[in-house]
Design a protein around this motif. Structure first.
Motif, PDB file in Angstrom:
ATOM      1  N   LYS A  47      -4.680  16.773  21.292  1.00  0.00           N
ATOM      2  CA  LYS A  47      -4.444  17.034  19.873  1.00  0.00           C
ATOM      3  C   LYS A  47      -4.139  15.747  19.106  1.00  0.00           C
ATOM      4  CE  LYS A  47      -2.747  21.743  20.528  1.00  0.00           C
ATOM      5  NZ  LYS A  47      -1.627  22.687  20.294  1.00  0.00           N
ATOM      6  N   ASN A  48      -4.059  14.623  19.823  1.00  0.00           N
ATOM      7  CA  ASN A  48      -3.696  13.348  19.213  1.00  0.00           C
ATOM      8  C   ASN A  48      -2.418  13.485  18.388  1.00  0.00           C
ATOM      9  OD1 ASN A  48      -4.293  10.571  19.085  1.00  0.00           O
ATOM     10  ND2 ASN A  48      -5.167  10.785  17.040  1.00  0.00           N
ATOM     11  N   THR A  49      -1.433  14.089  19.000  1.00  0.00           N
ATOM     12  CA  THR A  49      -0.169  14.399  18.335  1.00  0.00           C
ATOM     13  C   THR A  49       0.992  13.996  19.242  1.00  0.00           C
ATOM     14  OG1 THR A  49      -1.148  16.240  17.117  1.00  0.00           O
ATOM     15  CG2 THR A  49       1.254  16.234  17.330  1.00  0.00           C
ATOM     16  N   VAL A  50       2.010  13.436  18.636  1.00  0.00           N
ATOM     17  CA  VAL A  50       3.260  13.127  19.343  1.00  0.00           C
ATOM     18  C   VAL A  50       4.354  14.005  18.778  1.00  0.00           C
ATOM     19  CG1 VAL A  50       5.037  11.364  19.683  1.00  0.00           C
ATOM     20  CG2 VAL A  50       2.632  10.788  20.011  1.00  0.00           C
ATOM     21  N   TYR A  51       5.196  14.499  19.652  1.00  0.00           N
ATOM     22  CA  TYR A  51       6.258  15.427  19.266  1.00  0.00           C
ATOM     23  C   TYR A  51       7.631  14.814  19.543  1.00  0.00           C
ATOM     24  CZ  TYR A  51       2.392  18.737  19.545  1.00  0.00           C
ATOM     25  OH  TYR A  51       1.189  19.373  19.376  1.00  0.00           O
ATOM     26  N   LEU A  52       8.597  15.314  18.823  1.00  0.00           N
ATOM     27  CA  LEU A  52       9.991  14.992  19.109  1.00  0.00           C
ATOM     28  C   LEU A  52      10.738  16.313  19.197  1.00  0.00           C
ATOM     29  CD1 LEU A  52      11.990  12.618  19.516  1.00  0.00           C
ATOM     30  CD2 LEU A  52      12.637  12.921  17.106  1.00  0.00           C
ATOM     31  N   GLN A  53      11.055  16.705  20.419  1.00  0.00           N
ATOM     32  CA  GLN A  53      11.838  17.916  20.645  1.00  0.00           C
ATOM     33  C   GLN A  53      13.306  17.549  20.530  1.00  0.00           C
ATOM     34  OE1 GLN A  53      10.863  21.183  21.240  1.00  0.00           O
ATOM     35  NE2 GLN A  53      13.049  21.639  21.074  1.00  0.00           N
ATOM     36  N   MET A  54      13.995  18.196  19.621  1.00  0.00           N
ATOM     37  CA  MET A  54      15.395  17.884  19.360  1.00  0.00           C
ATOM     38  C   MET A  54      16.251  19.105  19.676  1.00  0.00           C
ATOM     39  SD  MET A  54      14.971  15.729  15.807  1.00  0.00           S
ATOM     40  CE  MET A  54      14.585  17.192  14.848  1.00  0.00           C
ATOM     41  N   ASN A  55      17.112  18.967  20.652  1.00  0.00           N
ATOM     42  CA  ASN A  55      18.012  20.043  21.065  1.00  0.00           C
ATOM     43  C   ASN A  55      19.467  19.642  20.809  1.00  0.00           C
ATOM     44  OD1 ASN A  55      15.748  21.454  22.047  1.00  0.00           O
ATOM     45  ND2 ASN A  55      15.959  20.508  24.067  1.00  0.00           N
ATOM     46  N   SER A  56      20.319  20.623  20.836  1.00  0.00           N
ATOM     47  CA  SER A  56      21.762  20.387  20.648  1.00  0.00           C
ATOM     48  C   SER A  56      22.020  19.520  19.416  1.00  0.00           C
ATOM     49  CB  SER A  56      22.351  19.718  21.898  1.00  0.00           C
ATOM     50  OG  SER A  56      22.134  20.514  23.044  1.00  0.00           O
ATOM     51  N   LEU A  57      21.396  19.899  18.337  1.00  0.00           N
ATOM     52  CA  LEU A  57      21.484  19.088  17.130  1.00  0.00           C
ATOM     53  C   LEU A  57      22.901  19.053  16.567  1.00  0.00           C
ATOM     54  CD1 LEU A  57      18.091  20.091  15.584  1.00  0.00           C
ATOM     55  CD2 LEU A  57      18.834  17.746  15.986  1.00  0.00           C
ATOM     56  N   LYS A  58      23.226  17.903  15.996  1.00  0.00           N
ATOM     57  CA  LYS A  58      24.538  17.664  15.424  1.00  0.00           C
ATOM     58  C   LYS A  58      24.388  17.314  13.937  1.00  0.00           C
ATOM     59  CE  LYS A  58      25.976  15.473  19.769  1.00  0.00           C
ATOM     60  NZ  LYS A  58      26.527  14.234  20.383  1.00  0.00           N
TER      61      LYS A  58
END
Length: 111
Positions: free
Chosen positions: A75-86
């Motif tokens: 998909k020529n895509t980069v992701y940023l999975q963000m958990n436990s957000l503050k």
């Protein structure tokens, strides 16, 4: 001309998760270094995470263990999975590659 487009930002409660996307045209992510940065109001733009063409990832100390950067080459895509957000994760998030920047996507962590 290269173009990067971020998406996926929004409002989330503390402890929640979001996944940001960075889609590219004119740049092949699988052979490029891609970075996620963020800029909070009144602060400098800081590097959050990096993924190299080899798939090596690095993270800022403030997000290590909570955020994950990964790539979908098809998909020529980069992701940023963000958990436990503050609340301190609140910022405009930008992706960058080969000197190109996206327009940013707002992430707000608040109850």
């Amino acid at each position: 001309q290269a173009q990067l487009v971020e998406s996926g930002g929004g409002l989330v409660q503390p402890g929640g998760s979001l996944r940001l996307s960075c889609a590219a045209s004119g740049i092949i992510f699988s052979i490029s270094v891609v970075n996620w940065y963020r800029q909070a109001p009144g602060k400098e733009r800081d590097l959050v995470a990096t993924i190299t063409s080899a798939g090596t990832t690095t993270y800022a100390d403030s997000v290590r263990g909570r955020f994950t950067i990964f790539r979908d080459s098809a998909k020529n895509t980069v992701y940023l999975q963000m958990n436990s957000l503050k609340p301190e994760d609140t910022a405009v998030y930008y992706c960058s590659s080969r000197g190109n920047w996206g327009q940013g996507t707002q992430v707000t962590v608040s109850s």
